[in-house]
Design a protein around this motif. Structure first.
Motif, PDB file in Angstrom:
ATOM      1  N   ARG A  35     -10.061   3.217  14.583  1.00 24.59           N
ATOM      2  CA  ARG A  35      -8.954   3.503  15.472  1.00 24.59           C
ATOM      3  C   ARG A  35      -9.413   3.963  16.856  1.00 24.59           C
ATOM      4  N   VAL A  58      -4.193  14.015   1.252  1.00 25.11           N
ATOM      5  CA  VAL A  58      -4.796  13.333   2.395  1.00 25.11           C
ATOM      6  C   VAL A  58      -4.137  11.982   2.635  1.00 25.11           C
ATOM      7  N   PHE A  59      -3.988  11.194   1.541  1.00 19.14           N
ATOM      8  CA  PHE A  59      -3.438   9.854   1.739  1.00 19.14           C
ATOM      9  C   PHE A  59      -1.939   9.890   1.983  1.00 19.14           C
ATOM     10  N   ASP A 118      -0.255   5.914   9.058  1.00 21.77           N
ATOM     11  CA  ASP A 118      -1.399   5.292   9.712  1.00 21.77           C
ATOM     12  C   ASP A 118      -1.278   5.279  11.243  1.00 21.77           C
ATOM     13  N   ARG A 119      -0.917   6.406  11.802  1.00 24.66           N
ATOM     14  CA  ARG A 119      -0.881   6.543  13.260  1.00 24.66           C
ATOM     15  C   ARG A 119      -2.131   7.292  13.698  1.00 24.66           C
ATOM     16  N   ASP A 120      -2.416   7.319  15.010  1.00 21.44           N
ATOM     17  CA  ASP A 120      -3.549   8.106  15.522  1.00 21.44           C
ATOM     18  C   ASP A 120      -3.406   9.555  15.095  1.00 21.44           C
ATOM     19  N   THR A 121      -2.178  10.071  15.277  1.00 28.95           N
ATOM     20  CA  THR A 121      -1.973  11.488  15.005  1.00 28.95           C
ATOM     21  C   THR A 121      -2.089  11.797  13.524  1.00 28.95           C
ATOM     22  N   THR A 149      -1.845  10.464   5.794  1.00 31.13           N
ATOM     23  CA  THR A 149      -2.160   9.278   6.593  1.00 31.13           C
ATOM     24  C   THR A 149      -1.201   8.125   6.287  1.00 31.13           C
ATOM     25  N   LEU A 158      -9.938  14.171  18.606  1.00 32.90           N
ATOM     26  CA  LEU A 158      -8.724  14.365  17.809  1.00 32.90           C
ATOM     27  C   LEU A 158      -8.039  15.635  18.295  1.00 32.90           C
ATOM     28  N   ARG A 168       4.084  17.438   9.906  1.00 36.17           N
ATOM     29  CA  ARG A 168       4.710  16.477  10.794  1.00 36.17           C
ATOM     30  C   ARG A 168       4.382  15.057  10.359  1.00 36.17           C
ATOM     31  N   GLU A 169       3.137  14.837   9.937  1.00 42.24           N
ATOM     32  CA  GLU A 169       2.709  13.477   9.660  1.00 42.24           C
ATOM     33  C   GLU A 169       3.137  12.989   8.286  1.00 42.24           C
ATOM     34  N   GLU A 215       1.018   4.141  -2.793  1.00 40.59           N
ATOM     35  CA  GLU A 215       0.657   5.521  -2.476  1.00 40.59           C
ATOM     36  C   GLU A 215       1.760   6.490  -2.877  1.00 40.59           C
ATOM     37  N   ARG A 232       0.833  -1.206   0.000  1.00 35.61           N
ATOM     38  CA  ARG A 232       0.000   0.000   0.000  1.00 35.61           C
ATOM     39  C   ARG A 232       0.865   1.252   0.000  1.00 35.61           C
ATOM     40  N   ALA A 247      -4.870  14.460   9.121  1.00 34.80           N
ATOM     41  CA  ALA A 247      -5.539  14.382   7.827  1.00 34.80           C
ATOM     42  C   ALA A 247      -6.953  14.939   7.921  1.00 34.80           C
ATOM     43  N   TRP A 248      -7.645  14.613   9.006  1.00 35.26           N
ATOM     44  CA  TRP A 248      -9.020  15.103   9.154  1.00 35.26           C
ATOM     45  C   TRP A 248      -9.038  16.622   9.215  1.00 35.26           C
ATOM     46  N   LEU A 294     -11.856   8.291   5.541  1.00 34.88           N
ATOM     47  CA  LEU A 294     -11.225   8.780   6.774  1.00 34.88           C
ATOM     48  C   LEU A 294     -12.098   8.494   7.988  1.00 34.88           C
ATOM     49  N   LEU A 317      -4.189  10.392  11.425  1.00 34.59           N
ATOM     50  CA  LEU A 317      -5.612  10.511  11.116  1.00 34.59           C
ATOM     51  C   LEU A 317      -6.126  11.882  11.544  1.00 34.59           C
ATOM     52  N   GLU A 318      -5.696  12.306  12.734  1.00 34.76           N
ATOM     53  CA  GLU A 318      -6.130  13.614  13.230  1.00 34.76           C
ATOM     54  C   GLU A 318      -5.673  14.715  12.273  1.00 34.76           C
TER      55      GLU A 318
END
Lengths: 495, 216
Positions: free
Chosen positions: B202, A142-143, A149-152, A146, B211, A239-240, A106, A102, A157-158, B195, A154-155
């Motif tokens: 998660r 966006v991808f 694929d960490r918690d942060t 992410t 978040l 950062r992400e 990407e 993946r 990206a959202w 998402l 996703l945050e």
């Protein structure tokens, strides 16, 4: 087929092939080869422009003037750097078994797609297509954000997607209002949204509708450029995102979004005079520089530090444009060029350090990196000097040009504050990097042993980028300088 | 009924759906309200297409109904079913206060709209008033609600507002651009949906107020 069409088709085809599964060597060759050809085509396009032609296609839906040509060649350059670094980046992670199919799809699919979208932004003459292309860069990022694929992530990206879509909603409303301001003057069909058409009919645009449209469009594209107070997505996203993608965002998207801001600003200039959107840009630019200052002083993460530096730089460019005049415009465009040369070095060397330590947090990297990774640390120090605008590097000169324009205008107080903020930013940034690189070495008993630095493709890319950026301080190729002057003519000559 | 009355009625209906969305906690109902709002937008476009007459607006109307009144609501409903979270939790501002704030936003939207030139049908003032109010209400929803789905709906409301301006006072956006924008919107909703899935997997919640790790 037309040169412009080729310039867009090659990165698109590269992205399409990259998004499929395939042998690793083949995919690597396709990405580097595709982006190299793209860069060559970008140079060919600018050559054609410098030869006196205005390259165009599809009845002026694509049209390259001085300003476009400058942004195109910078995007092509950064795209190639980013692609080459990305191949090395994946190889490094593969050695540690961190790469899934993946991730490979990407990176190989989205990076060239991103380059395609930023090139389309700067090549199109049509405000509608420009908007669509900016939206494409958003969705592609966006991808990339992410990616890990960490918690942060996703945050991040959202936040990025919601804020970015909202900004683009504003920009779309701005374009609709600009179009409405034209009433019947703009004509029908696709060409009705052409920037050149707007410039022709500028004096007869309905002033109230136009004003509202300009404000919405500037705020919308300003969000994408990361101008304060719409900058909040930037530190998280930088950062992400993996470093090669971060560079595309920090240079490709920044230049592209600022390019959109400039186009709207020019329409407003022609119709309402320079004060209206100029003052708005000056305010947003100063605000960005002021907001970046405290966050750089207290920063705890290397990549977020770079994000705030990027907010500072887009602020400086906006200040240059907002001050107006030939000097302001020239300063801003020179700043854009030097920033595009220097930022990749900073990002890649910081990314290398982060990869060696598996984190970009200062406390995880630990002080005294020079003893663990001398090459990356040295390059980071060099990049720091470049992007903080220390002499003899290029950003020093562009900042001087902008400051000179500022002190020559009626905004003397604002310029003084601006200068003060720049000095604090310089000290803060140098302090942070100095502590990281030269501080006391880590406790030898620390068990989290970082990977040893290796000379690989990524490292070679950083070194080449650093050499090019260093040379540019003393010698800009005559054609690049001619391009900056041509771009200044577009901004200033039509003002 | 005169054409202009029909237009104003539909526009007013769109504003009402925006208000109902603010007062609504069941997510599926909010999605349906959005679908109805898009249907009204489609009727506005079709009405202008008949009365002006502007053929290309029929395409706009068709895209709007197919995409925003059917496809996107269907996708979002399915998303809600899959993740099994059906209600908005207590928002940062309670419902009566929210409605009062939205009333104030509508006044602001209408005040700004008086600066525009009147369109051919003389209803531009109302259409823009409604559109700007919806835009502000969308922004308000965005900052006060916690569920990811509600934030998507807020974004889509803003987008509907922009299209109301586009059909209301412009002589029709070029078709290619409109198709491109429609394509981008559907892509954005898909990406947002993916998402949301990942966030729910998660965090076992789609409460976006959780978040909040990234600061400074």
């Amino acid at each position: 087929m037309n040169l412009l069409v080729w310039t867009l088709a090659v990165p698109l085809a590269t992205a399409a092939i990259g998004a499929l599964n395939g042998p690793r060597k083949f995919k690597e060759a396709v990405m580097i080869g595709g982006l190299a050809i793209t860069f060559v085509l970008c140079i060919a396009t600018t050559r054609q422009f410098l030869g006196g032609a205005i390259p165009a296609a599809f009845g002026e839906a694509l049209r390259v003037d001085g300003l476009s040509a400058l942004v195109v060649v910078l995007s092509g350059f950064v795209g190639l750097l980013s692609g080459t670094y990305a191949v090395g980046y994946l190889r490094r992670n593969e050695a540690r078994n961190l790469v899934t199919p993946r991730m490979r799809r990407e990176i190989h699919g989205l990076l060239p797609a991103y380059v395609f979208a930023t090139l389309l932004v700067s090549m199109t003459n049509n405000l509608g297509i420009m908007w669509i292309a900016v939206e494409l860069t958003t969705l592609a990022s966006v991808f990339l954000i992410t990616f890990h694929d960490r918690d942060t992530s996703l945050e991040a990206a959202w936040k990025f997607l919601v804020l970015g879509s909202l900004g683009l909603g504003f920009a779309l409303l701005g374009i609709v209002l600009l179009f409405a301001a034209g009433e019947e003057h703009l004509g029908e069909g696709l060409s009705a949204l052409n920037w050149t058409r707007f410039m022709q009919v500028a004096p007869s645009l309905h002033p109230f509708t136009l004003r509202l449209g300009v404000v919405f469009a500037l705020i919308g594209y300003g969000t994408k450029a990361g101008l304060a107070p719409m900058h909040t997505w930037k530190p998280d996203a930088y950062r992400e995102a993996p470093s090669p993608a971060g560079v595309l965002m920090a240079v490709g998207m920044l230049n592209g979004a600022l390019y959109c801001v400039l186009r709207i600003h020019l329409i407003s200039n022609a119709a309402l005079g320079p004060a209206f959107s100029g003052d708005l840009l000056l305010t947003l630019g100063l605000l960005s520089v002021f907001i970046a200052t405290p966050f750089i002083l207290v920063q705890w993460n290397l990549k977020r530090l770079l994000a705030y530096s990027s907010i500072e730089h887009v602020g400086i460019m906006a200040v240059g444009i907002g001050l107006g005049g030939e000097a302001g415009a020239f300063g801003a465009l020179l700043h854009m060029t030097y920033h595009s040369l220097a930022k990749p070095v900073a990002f890649f060397s910081a990314g290398t350090l982060a990869q060696l330590h598996s984190s970009s947090n200062f406390d995880r990297i630990g002080t005294g990196t020079v003893s663990r990774a001398p090459i990356a640390s040295g390059l980071l120090v060099l990049a720091t000097l470049m992007i903080t605008g220390s002499p003899p590097f290029g950003l020093f000169f562009s900042e001087m040009v902008i400051l000179k324009a500022g002190f020559g205008s009626q905004h003397v107080t604002a310029t003084t504050l601006f200068l003060a903020a720049l000095i604090v930013l310089f000290c803060g940034f140098v302090f942070q990097i100095g502590r990281l690189v030269l501080g006391p070495p880590r406790d030898p008993k620390d068990r989290r042993v970082p990977k040893a630095e290796q000379f690989d493709l990524s490292m070679a890319t950083v070194i080449v980028a650093a050499i090019l950026a260093s040379i540019s301080a003393f010698y800009l190729p005559a054609s690049l300088l001619a391009l900056i002057h041509a771009a200044t003519q577009v901004v200033w000559g039509t003002a | 009924m005169a054409i202009s009355d029909l237009l104003i009625l539909c526009a007013a209906g769109m504003l009402v759906t925006a208000y109902l969305m603010v007062g609504q906690k069941a997510l599926v109902t909010a999605v349906r309200l959005y679908g109805f709002q898009s249907l009204l937008l489609g009727i506005v476009a079709a009405t202008i297409a008949i009365s002006q007459p502007r053929r290309e607006l029929f395409v706009t109307a068709a895209i709007t109904v197919a995409l925003k009144a059917v496809l996107i609501p269907w996708f979002l409903t399915r998303l809600i079913d899959r993740i099994g979270i059906r209600r908005e939790i207590e928002p940062f501002l309670n419902v009566p206060t929210s409605l009062l704030v939205c009333l104030g936003l509508t006044v602001v939207g209408y005040r700004v709209s008086t600066g525009f030139q009147e369109g051919a049908l003389g209803v531009a003032h109302h259409l823009i008033g409604v559109a700007l109010s919806m835009l502000l209400i969308g922004l308000f929803l965005m900052v006060t609600r916690k569920k990811a789905i509600t934030q998507i709906l807020a974004l889509l409301t803003v987008e509907n507002a922009v299209f109301l301006v586009a059909v209301g006072i412009t002589p029709g956006m070029p078709l290619v651009v409109e198709l491109g924008i429609a394509f981008d919107v559907i892509l954005a909703v898909l990406v947002l949906g993916i998402l949301v899935h990942r966030i729910v997997d998660r965090f076992e919640s789609m409460d976006v107020s959780r978040l909040s790790k990234l600061k400074g």
